[in-house]
Design an enzyme around this catalytic site. Sequence first.
Site, PDB file in Angstrom:
ATOM      1  N   GLU A 132      -1.066  10.604   4.319  1.00 54.85           N
ATOM      2  CA  GLU A 132      -2.238  10.308   3.500  1.00 54.85           C
ATOM      3  C   GLU A 132      -2.323  11.451   2.495  1.00 54.85           C
ATOM      4  OE1 GLU A 132      -4.417   7.797   3.495  1.00 54.85           O
ATOM      5  OE2 GLU A 132      -3.575   6.702   5.192  1.00 54.85           O
ATOM      6  N   ASN A 161      -9.029  -1.287   4.059  1.00 50.74           N
ATOM      7  CA  ASN A 161      -9.131  -1.572   2.624  1.00 50.74           C
ATOM      8  C   ASN A 161      -7.956  -2.389   2.096  1.00 50.74           C
ATOM      9  OD1 ASN A 161      -7.462   0.749   3.014  1.00 50.74           O
ATOM     10  ND2 ASN A 161      -7.682   1.271   0.857  1.00 50.74           N
ATOM     11  N   LYS A 169      -7.774  -3.821  -5.090  1.00 54.55           N
ATOM     12  CA  LYS A 169      -6.413  -4.064  -4.589  1.00 54.55           C
ATOM     13  C   LYS A 169      -6.097  -5.563  -4.616  1.00 54.55           C
ATOM     14  CE  LYS A 169      -5.166  -0.195  -1.649  1.00 54.55           C
ATOM     15  NZ  LYS A 169      -4.571   0.153  -0.353  1.00 54.55           N
ATOM     16  N   ASP A 185       0.869  -1.168   0.000  1.00 55.63           N
ATOM     17  CA  ASP A 185       0.000   0.000   0.000  1.00 55.63           C
ATOM     18  C   ASP A 185       0.913   1.227   0.000  1.00 55.63           C
ATOM     19  OD1 ASP A 185      -2.341   1.681   0.566  1.00 55.63           O
ATOM     20  OD2 ASP A 185      -1.536   1.800   2.593  1.00 55.63           O
ATOM     21  N   SER A 243      -2.545   1.180  -4.639  1.00 56.22           N
ATOM     22  CA  SER A 243      -3.006   2.216  -3.727  1.00 56.22           C
ATOM     23  C   SER A 243      -4.428   2.683  -4.034  1.00 56.22           C
ATOM     24  CB  SER A 243      -2.049   3.420  -3.806  1.00 56.22           C
ATOM     25  OG  SER A 243      -2.542   4.506  -3.057  1.00 56.22           O
ATOM     26  N   GLY A 244      -5.154   2.986  -2.963  1.00 55.56           N
ATOM     27  CA  GLY A 244      -6.427   3.677  -3.091  1.00 55.56           C
ATOM     28  C   GLY A 244      -6.221   5.166  -3.226  1.00 55.56           C
ATOM     29  N   ASP A 250      -0.175   5.075   0.941  1.00 56.50           N
ATOM     30  CA  ASP A 250      -0.392   6.064   1.997  1.00 56.50           C
ATOM     31  C   ASP A 250      -0.314   5.438   3.385  1.00 56.50           C
ATOM     32  OD1 ASP A 250      -1.460   8.681   0.504  1.00 56.50           O
ATOM     33  OD2 ASP A 250      -2.278   6.912  -0.495  1.00 56.50           O
TER      34      ASP A 250
END
Length: 280
Positions: free
Chosen positions: A88, A239, A213, A79, A168-169, A81
Site C-alpha cells: 500500500e 473500494n 473507479k 487495482d 487506483s485510489g 495497491d
Amino acid sequence: MNLVLQGPRADAQVLERVAALASPARVTMLGAHALRAEGADDSAATRRAVGEAAGAAQLDATFIEAGRTLSDFRLLAMDMDSTLITIECIDEIADMQGLKPQVAAITEAAMRGELDFAASLTRRVALLAGLDASALERVYDERLALSMGAEAMLAGVKAAGLKTLLVSGGFTFFTERLKERLGLDVAHANVLEVVDGKLTGHVVGGIVDADAKRDTVLRTCAGMGIDPRQAIVMGDGANDLKMMKAAGLSVAFRAKPVVREQADVALNYSGLDAILTILG
C-alpha cells in the site's frame, strides 16, 4: 460448470482428491499444480465442501462456466495497491514520516469497508504534509514490488489482445511509472499536491473512490466500444467492489473477506497469472 483447482505447492493427488468432491465427468491436469474438473456439480453444498477442502490444502478453487476463455474479454482492469503490487503505497510513504502504524490502520479499515474511502484518504494524506517529495521516489525504488505472477499475467492477456487499465485510489506518481514500465494502456489515480518540493497534505482534484473507479472502467469500455461484460476487473478492497460488479468477471486477489465473498474468482494462494489457467 467447470471447477479449476490450483496452488503453487499443489500436487496431483491432493488436486484430484478435492476435485472428486464435485463429482466431475472428466478431470484434466493443467501442468504440475493445476487441474480442471469438467461437468462439476456446483450446488451450494458442493461449493461449500470444495471451498473448505481447497482452503485446508491451500488451493484456489474456481467454478466457472465451461467454454469461457480469454477471447471472451477485451479489457483487463486492475487495482494497484495490494493487487498489481504488493504494498500500500500510502502506508510506505507514511513510514517516511514515522507514521506508518497510524496510516496503515486507517488503510486497513477502509479496505475492509469500515470507513468511507474518500474521507479516509483525506485523513491519511493530511498526515503526509511537509514530507519531502523525494520520499515518493524512495518508495518506488526501494519498496514497490509486483505481485506474484503479474508479469506473466500481463504477457498472457496482451497476447490474447486485451487492453489494460490500471485504476487506483493511490497516486499518479506510481501508476504512471507502472504504466510506462509495464506497457499498460490506461492509468487513472489521485494526484498528490506538491509545492516547493514538499507534500502539502492535499489531493489535487476529485478523489478516485469506489464510484470513480467504476466510472473509469465504464468510460474505458465505452471508449473501446465494448460491453462492460467483456471486462475482467481485479481488486482486493471494498473500494473495488463497484467496479468489480460492473464487469463480466471479477477477480479478488489476496482480498478482504467482503471482497472474496462477492467475487467470481478468489485467488488466495496462486499468483495473478492463475487467471490464465482459469480462462484456458
